[in-house]
Motif scaffolding. Structure first.
Motif, PDB file in Angstrom:
ATOM      1  N   ILE A   1       9.598 -11.852  18.424  1.00  0.00           N
ATOM      2  CA  ILE A   1       9.611 -10.915  17.385  1.00  0.00           C
ATOM      3  C   ILE A   1       9.076  -9.646  18.899  1.00  0.00           C
ATOM      4  O   ILE A   1       8.558 -10.060  18.925  1.00  0.00           O
ATOM      5  CB  ILE A   1       8.208 -10.947  16.132  1.00  0.00           C
ATOM      6  CG1 ILE A   1       7.304 -10.690  17.532  1.00  0.00           C
ATOM      7  CG2 ILE A   1       8.299 -12.101  15.686  1.00  0.00           C
ATOM      8  CD1 ILE A   1       5.447 -11.011  16.431  1.00  0.00           C
TER       9      ILE A   1
ATOM     10  N   GLN B   1       6.371  -4.771  13.484  1.00  0.00           N
ATOM     11  CA  GLN B   1       6.878  -5.239  13.939  1.00  0.00           C
ATOM     12  C   GLN B   1       8.282  -5.192  13.377  1.00  0.00           C
ATOM     13  O   GLN B   1       8.662  -4.142  12.584  1.00  0.00           O
ATOM     14  CB  GLN B   1       7.039  -7.027  13.137  1.00  0.00           C
ATOM     15  CG  GLN B   1       7.987  -7.834  13.497  1.00  0.00           C
ATOM     16  CD  GLN B   1       7.702  -9.042  13.133  1.00  0.00           C
ATOM     17  OE1 GLN B   1       6.357  -9.599  12.923  1.00  0.00           O
ATOM     18  NE2 GLN B   1       8.516 -10.119  12.374  1.00  0.00           N
TER      19      GLN B   1
ATOM     20  N   GLU C   1      12.745  -9.875  14.246  1.00  0.00           N
ATOM     21  CA  GLU C   1      12.411 -11.263  14.684  1.00  0.00           C
ATOM     22  C   GLU C   1      13.945 -12.706  14.818  1.00  0.00           C
ATOM     23  O   GLU C   1      14.911 -11.278  13.913  1.00  0.00           O
ATOM     24  CB  GLU C   1      11.932 -12.038  13.321  1.00  0.00           C
ATOM     25  CG  GLU C   1      11.366 -13.217  13.195  1.00  0.00           C
ATOM     26  CD  GLU C   1      10.276 -13.484  12.301  1.00  0.00           C
ATOM     27  OE1 GLU C   1      10.169 -13.934  11.814  1.00  0.00           O
ATOM     28  OE2 GLU C   1      11.173 -12.530  10.914  1.00  0.00           O
TER      29      GLU C   1
END
Length: 334
Positions: A98, A107, A110
């Motif tokens: 990630i 984030q 991914e």
């Protein structure tokens, strides 16, 4: 060597390419000195792209790759020539990686599949040349756009191991030995705590050519959720496991207490961990008779399936494989 070769967390500075400037140019021919605007557009700045690679299992190859700078786009030129786009930079990463932004902590990307490509940071758009701004009332525009800047900042790449089954237990519970017996993996094995400092993966061959992946993970200690021992570095690797196999040695002083501590550490780190399927394996069971097995079984949680195994004599390993395979299929169907 094991400690230095497994890199699962790095910080890098990234900058995507700036877009090239549009051209302000006017066509001049032998017979027409004012033939009109013909400034071309600027080229796009280079993207930074993450790409999944199943042959990688660590971020080691990026350890000294601290600055990732994509190429800028070229400026446009006369005769409506568009500038060349900057070259994209591809960063190959292992599956389970990630990407996060350091400033926001969010984030951003991914990577879970081999060959998966995701544009992590977009290059700046090229500016429009002055030929795009010609109108009936302004046939000789003196304006061309500058290219858009790229984006930059410090980023984190973090690896969370992808495996169907994660081995959970205190240090020296026999996880590495079990992995070496059930798979072709050859983890470091010794009679002291924290022999395993990094995750080890192995493929378990089942029946009819079927198989599943199992990970030997560094041992938990009490307080791991607060960062003690290997702490968060270990616990993040079990977030992706479908099943958690709790390994409790037969010679433990208190089997129920050991399970409760492991369960508590998972809950404190991330309550969602408790939604996974659990299986308990009592290792080193070759030293137990039927009476002791029955006594230990009474102490274990009634809602979690258990099996008595021995990596040395391979007692109960077939039953353990059946139990894990059945649980994996139930998880995938639900």
């Amino acid at each position: 060597m094991e400690k230095t070769n497994f890199i699962d967390y790095i910080r890098i500075f990234c900058r995507s390419g700036h877009g090239g400037a549009g051209s302000k140019h006017f066509l001049r021919t032998k017979f027409n000195a004012m033939a009109g605007p013909d400034g071309g557009d600027g080229g796009r700045g280079g993207h930074i792209i993450l790409r999944g690679n199943k042959n990688l299992w660590t971020l080691l190859h990026l350890r000294y790759y601290k600055n990732v700078l994509a190429e800028n786009g070229e400026a446009g030129s006369g005769t409506n020539c568009t500038g060349r786009s900057g070259k994209d930079i591809y960063i190959d990463v292992p599956l389970g990686t990630i990407a996060k932004d350091e400033e926001s902590g969010l984030q951003e990307v991914e990577i879970l599949e081999d060959g998966q490509e995701v544009i992590w940071m977009y290059g700046g758009r090229g500016g429009l040349g002055n030929s795009n701004f010609a109108t009936p009332t302004n046939q000789a525009p003196e304006h061309a756009q500058p290219g858009e800047p790229g984006t930059e900042g410090y980023k984190y790449l973090e690896l969370k191991v992808l495996a169907d089954v994660g081995l959970v237990g205190f240090p020296n519970a026999g996880k590495s030995t079990l992995l070496s017996v059930m798979t072709a993996a050859k983890p470091k094995i010794a009679d002291y705590a924290f022999t395993t400092l990094t995750p080890q993966l192995g493929m378990v061959e089942y029946r009819d050519g079927k198989s599943f992946c199992i990970a030997d993970l560094p041992g938990i200690i009490e307080g791991a959720a607060e960062g003690k021992g290997l702490g968060h570095r270990f616990l993040r690797h079990i977030e992706r496991n479908s099943i958690l196999l709790f390994l409790i040695p037969a010679d433990s002083a208190d089997h129920k207490k050991e399970f409760d501590i492991l369960h508590k550490e998972l809950e404190e780190y991330n309550p969602e961990m408790l939604q996974k399927d659990f299986v308990i394996a009592v290792s080193k069971s070759d030293m137990l008779d039927d009476e002791l097995k029955e006594a230990i079984a009474k102490d274990l949680p009634t809602n979690v399936p258990h099996v008595f195994i021995s990596s040395v004599t391979q007692q109960g390993l077939r039953e353990l494989k059946d139990m894990l395979w059945a649980s994996l299929n139930e998880s995938q169907q639900s």
